[in-house]
Design an enzyme around this catalytic site. Structure first.
Site, PDB file in Angstrom:
ATOM      1  N   LYS A   1      40.264  44.594  40.021  1.00 59.32           N
ATOM      2  CA  LYS A   1      38.856  44.963  40.143  1.00 59.32           C
ATOM      3  C   LYS A   1      38.222  44.201  41.304  1.00 59.32           C
ATOM      4  CE  LYS A   1      34.701  45.268  37.178  1.00 59.32           C
ATOM      5  NZ  LYS A   1      34.185  44.989  35.819  1.00 59.32           N
TER       6      LYS A   1
ATOM      7  N   SER B   1      32.002  48.716  33.463  1.00 56.35           N
ATOM      8  CA  SER B   1      31.979  48.711  34.915  1.00 56.35           C
ATOM      9  C   SER B   1      33.371  48.730  35.553  1.00 56.35           C
ATOM     10  CB  SER B   1      31.230  47.472  35.405  1.00 56.35           C
ATOM     11  OG  SER B   1      31.911  46.285  35.029  1.00 56.35           O
TER      12      SER B   1
ATOM     13  N   SER C   1      32.921  45.977  29.520  1.00 57.72           N
ATOM     14  CA  SER C   1      33.316  46.611  30.784  1.00 57.72           C
ATOM     15  C   SER C   1      34.808  46.802  30.978  1.00 57.72           C
ATOM     16  CB  SER C   1      32.750  45.810  31.964  1.00 57.72           C
ATOM     17  OG  SER C   1      31.368  46.037  32.098  1.00 57.72           O
TER      18      SER C   1
END
Length: 473
Positions: free
Chosen positions: A73, A148, A172
């Site tokens: 990420k 996210s 997330s």
């Protein structure tokens, strides 16, 4: 991807160790899949496929991950690579060092095909808040992948990586895992070092693995769960082999159902999946008990006071002076204002303003302090419930993945985290695992929560339910 190639990290590891497959061969196949499909999915912000293939040639078949592609990420540092946090504020920022969790994976032989898209500074539940472009759900390109960590979960679901690393502040990792039909694990707070993660909410943030199976999550956790003196919140704990701890049944275990969540409106197919999981637990030797967490429905409003407060403090460092975007003004105040106005998107600005307000003089006690008191109350209630049950079962999300652009009201978007937030407030381990599909063929995710440092038992229980409901161990 060639259907004969392994789709799980466990299968890949065995194929490489027995010389049925070479890491470079697998990376070449993966590259073709990414180049063909990522223009539609848009999981990656930055690709480094040439470097990953080159690194795979040096991978030792005896190493723990042996050249396995693991996506990262883009709010987690990897030296020499971009780390944008999905924001114009850091559009051209290059990481000067590598996060501890990423370094552990690299040292175990993993290679990184790229950095994945996310909601800006990890603030969102759909990956539509990225400053660059939204990511699409590989199961249905018209729908969101969740957020996210939507880029990371989409990369795993689409076959672009055997695993991924995400961050979880209020769900997330777990919420997008549910939307994309993969496994997302949030470990006990402090079990995996946060060093190298760009902070959102420091008392809530966790780094966790995203994989195709629960066993794969245990394999990654074995590598990532190391004490780190550079992270003041990193826990010292006895070594645990999470993969070896996976048991074949739930015999003697108590599965808890939270009474206060029973009245919540969830999609009918998700309610049926909950019932299927309850029956599977009973068939595997568990007992099912109802527990009470009286204030659990206050977790959502408490979180959306605490998290913005912490974000407003953490994002104060992005001032255009030391790093990141810089827009010159007539004086320092105007420079700050111009830089932050241009660099931050609307959701980040919204949370900074909320956070600054609840921390301001005259409002601190009424909002922030009250929210922290509620957090402690919920934490104590969860701890008490986990004395009556070994794990707690909930849906991961109220619905399956929604259409891109379908949810424009921020408050409605926040409700997507109603089941995932309590684990972050309490610092508990929690996992989302696939549990079938709805009538449109969209994945359903269920969540298990366990006691602090009960990660091994939680993974074991999740693995039993995951395989019982059709997943491949």
């Amino acid at each position: 991807m060639n259907s004969e190639l392994p789709r799980s990290l466990d299968q890949y590891r065995r194929a490489v160790r027995t010389h049925v497959l070479s890491p470079t061969e697998y990376l070449q196949e993966t590259r073709e899949v990414i180049e063909q499909n990522d223009p539609q999915v848009r999981a990656f912000l930055h690709l480094r496929l040439d470097a990953a293939i080159s690194e795979s040639k040096a991978a030792k078949s005896s190493s723990l991950l042996a050249g396995a592609p693991i996506a990262i990420k883009d709010n987690i540092m990897m030296a020499g690579e971009p780390c944008t946090c999905g924001s114009l504020m850091l559009e051209h920022y290059v990481a000067p060092y590598t996060a501890t969790a990423v370094q552990a994976l690299l040292s175990a032989g993993a290679v990184v095909p790229g950095k994945t898209n996310l909601d800006e500074f990890a603030m969102g539940s759909s990956t539509e808040n990225s400053a660059f472009f939204p990511t699409h759900n590989p199961q249905d390109l018209s729908r969101v992948p969740g957020g996210s960590s939507g880029g990371s979960t989409a990369a795993v679901a689409a076959g672009f990586a055997l695993g991924a690393v995400g961050s979880d502040t209020g769900g997330s990792v777990r919420q997008p895992a549910a939307f994309c039909g993969v496994v997302g694990f949030k470990p006990t707070y402090g079990l995996v070092s946060r060093y190298g993660l760009v902070a959102f909410g420091s008392s809530l943030d966790c780094i966790g693995p995203i994989t195709r199976s629960v066993r794969d999550a245990a394999i990654m956790l074995n590598i990532m769960a190391v004490h780190d003196p550079r992270d003041a919140t990193s826990l010292r704990h006895a070594p645990v082999d999470y993969e070896a701890s996976l048991q074949p049944s739930l015999a003697g275990k108590r599965l808890g159902i939270i009474h206060e969540l029973q009245g919540l409106d969830v999609q009918p197919e998700i309610a049926r999946a909950m019932e299927d999981a309850r029956r599977a637990a009973l068939q595997s030797g568990a007992s099912v008990v109802e527990v009470s967490v009286p204030h659990i429905l206050s977790a959502l409003p408490a979180y959306y006071i605490i998290a913005p407060a912490e974000c407003s403090a953490n994002l104060g460092r992005f001032d255009g002076v030391r790093y990141g975007l810089h827009l010159e003004g007539r004086d320092m105040t105007e420079t700050y204002s111009r830089t932050r106005n241009a660099g931050f998107g609307s959701e980040v600005k919204r949370r900074i303003l909320i956070g600054a307000f609840v921390l301001s003089a005259g409002y601190y006690d009424a909002y922030y302090k009250k929210a922290t008191d509620v957090r402690q109350l919920i934490t104590d209630e969860l701890d008490l419930a986990l004395q009556s049950a070994d794990v707690l079962l909930t849906p991961t999300t109220p619905t399956t993945a929604f259409k891109l652009g379908a949810v424009s009201d921020p408050l409605e978007m926040y409700k997507a985290d109603v089941f995932t937030i309590p684990a972050n407030l309490g610092g508990l381990p929690a996992i989302s695992f696939p549990a079938g599909t709805d009538e449109s063929g969209l994945p359903i995710g269920l969540q298990l929560m366990g006691p602090r440092l009960g990660d091994a038992d939680l993974l074991s229980a999740a693995n039993v339910l995951f395989t019982s409901l059709g997943g491949a161990s």
